[in-house]
Write a protein that holds these residues in place. Sequence first.
Motif, PDB file in Angstrom:
ATOM      1  N   TYR A 281      -5.790 -10.787  -3.655  1.00 12.04           N
ATOM      2  CA  TYR A 281      -6.350  -9.505  -3.208  1.00 12.04           C
ATOM      3  C   TYR A 281      -6.361  -8.496  -4.350  1.00 12.04           C
ATOM      4  CZ  TYR A 281      -1.620  -7.617  -3.256  1.00 12.04           C
ATOM      5  OH  TYR A 281      -0.372  -7.209  -3.669  1.00 12.04           O
TER       6      TYR A 281
ATOM      7  N   GLN B  41      -9.794  -5.588  -1.974  1.00 14.43           N
ATOM      8  CA  GLN B  41     -10.028  -6.349  -0.751  1.00 14.43           C
ATOM      9  C   GLN B  41      -9.456  -7.742  -0.954  1.00 14.43           C
ATOM     10  OE1 GLN B  41     -14.276  -6.413  -0.400  1.00 14.43           O
ATOM     11  NE2 GLN B  41     -14.570  -7.716  -2.168  1.00 14.43           N
ATOM     12  N   VAL B  42      -9.309  -8.479   0.118  1.00 13.80           N
ATOM     13  CA  VAL B  42      -8.943  -9.883  -0.022  1.00 13.80           C
ATOM     14  C   VAL B  42     -10.137 -10.609  -0.617  1.00 13.80           C
ATOM     15  CG1 VAL B  42      -8.402 -12.008   1.220  1.00 13.80           C
ATOM     16  CG2 VAL B  42      -7.255  -9.892   1.832  1.00 13.80           C
TER      17      VAL B  42
ATOM     18  N   GLY C  20      -6.704  -3.735  -0.654  1.00 17.28           N
ATOM     19  CA  GLY C  20      -6.971  -4.914   0.164  1.00 17.28           C
ATOM     20  C   GLY C  20      -5.731  -5.600   0.684  1.00 17.28           C
TER      21      GLY C  20
ATOM     22  N   THR D 146      -3.616  -4.584   2.690  1.00 15.72           N
ATOM     23  CA  THR D 146      -3.416  -4.343   4.127  1.00 15.72           C
ATOM     24  C   THR D 146      -4.199  -5.329   4.982  1.00 15.72           C
ATOM     25  OG1 THR D 146      -5.199  -2.691   4.137  1.00 15.72           O
ATOM     26  CG2 THR D 146      -2.954  -1.890   3.777  1.00 15.72           C
ATOM     27  N   ASP D 147      -5.169  -6.026   4.383  1.00 19.09           N
ATOM     28  CA  ASP D 147      -5.946  -7.017   5.132  1.00 19.09           C
ATOM     29  C   ASP D 147      -5.350  -8.410   5.021  1.00 19.09           C
ATOM     30  OD1 ASP D 147      -8.120  -7.624   6.809  1.00 19.09           O
ATOM     31  OD2 ASP D 147      -9.341  -8.307   5.121  1.00 19.09           O
TER      32      ASP D 147
ATOM     33  N   ASN E  40      -4.193 -10.520   8.104  1.00 18.29           N
ATOM     34  CA  ASN E  40      -5.241 -11.125   8.933  1.00 18.29           C
ATOM     35  C   ASN E  40      -5.591 -12.538   8.480  1.00 18.29           C
ATOM     36  OD1 ASN E  40      -5.512  -8.737  10.464  1.00 18.29           O
ATOM     37  ND2 ASN E  40      -6.929  -7.879   8.960  1.00 18.29           N
TER      38      ASN E  40
ATOM     39  N   THR F  79       2.038  -2.881   5.105  1.00 19.98           N
ATOM     40  CA  THR F  79       1.775  -4.315   4.992  1.00 19.98           C
ATOM     41  C   THR F  79       2.937  -5.141   5.530  1.00 19.98           C
ATOM     42  OG1 THR F  79       0.430  -3.867   3.028  1.00 19.98           O
ATOM     43  CG2 THR F  79       1.113  -6.149   3.398  1.00 19.98           C
TER      44      THR F  79
END
Length: 301
Positions: free
Chosen positions: A138, A141-142, A176, A178-179, A182, A207
Amino acid sequence: MIRSFIKKADKAPAHTDDASYARPFEYVIGWKSDSIQLGDHAGSQRGLGSDYRGTVNLVDYPDARRMDLRQTIRDPFEQVQVRQFNQDSTTPIYAVCDLSSSMQFRGRKRKLDTAIEIATAVANSAHNAGDLFGFIGYNQQVIEDYTLPLSRNLHQSKAAMALLHDYQHLRIGVEGVTDVPNFLGQTRALVFWISDFHMPLALIEKTLLAMSAHKVIPIVLWDEQEYKKLPKFGFGTMIDLETGLNRTLFFRSEVKARFLDAFNARRHALEALFMRFDSPALFMHGDYRPELLTHYFEQAI
């Protein structure tokens, strides 16, 4: 927030693979895996293993090979009792790698190259234990091109991560991260989060909260040239890798001391934050050594 400041670095040399590179380490998990796949970790599924689960009557578990004569004799209803065991199972293992600009910092070695070596060592260790391995990269974004789903394909994982040795991007942040949760599966996993953690504490906390279903191992990559081996006296131009901004400073003992104090304060803040989530950090200041991670699990898990 502390950022990485450096003088312009030369391009990293090509990586050479040798017998000492990314050596595996020993790890343990502190919970019972619910995977149905056979592995090396204590599991919660009934099956072949050494973890005694209890006894049930033969009608419910028709396996006369496991008959427990003592419990059968003691049973007031005169039912045949058989022993049950939990099988040893696999667990998911992830390496989550920071690919933001601050990881381009080069002291004796580029931080990102150390991170790749650690992630490869995690893959080798997971392969040795028969576990599934996944990789997540990341920055802002990832990056799906550098994200691998859980797999036992060690060669594919190592080849994909090796491509990161040519990865060089500046002026890229870390939002990223924080993604990342998912992209983790629903099953409790062991997550190695590899970063210099030069990001806001609030972002790290957010996170960690999102990854609370998993066991997170924060591996903090710092380089002494970031804050200890600064010029003793004279002017120096510093570059913030994440913004591209530069600043000329006149170094003297007082300025150098402030850098050192800031990093010490940052370390204490990170340690306190990670301990709140029962995820003690491993600070790695030099080269990767497998015994460091093995010792971590012996002490912390």
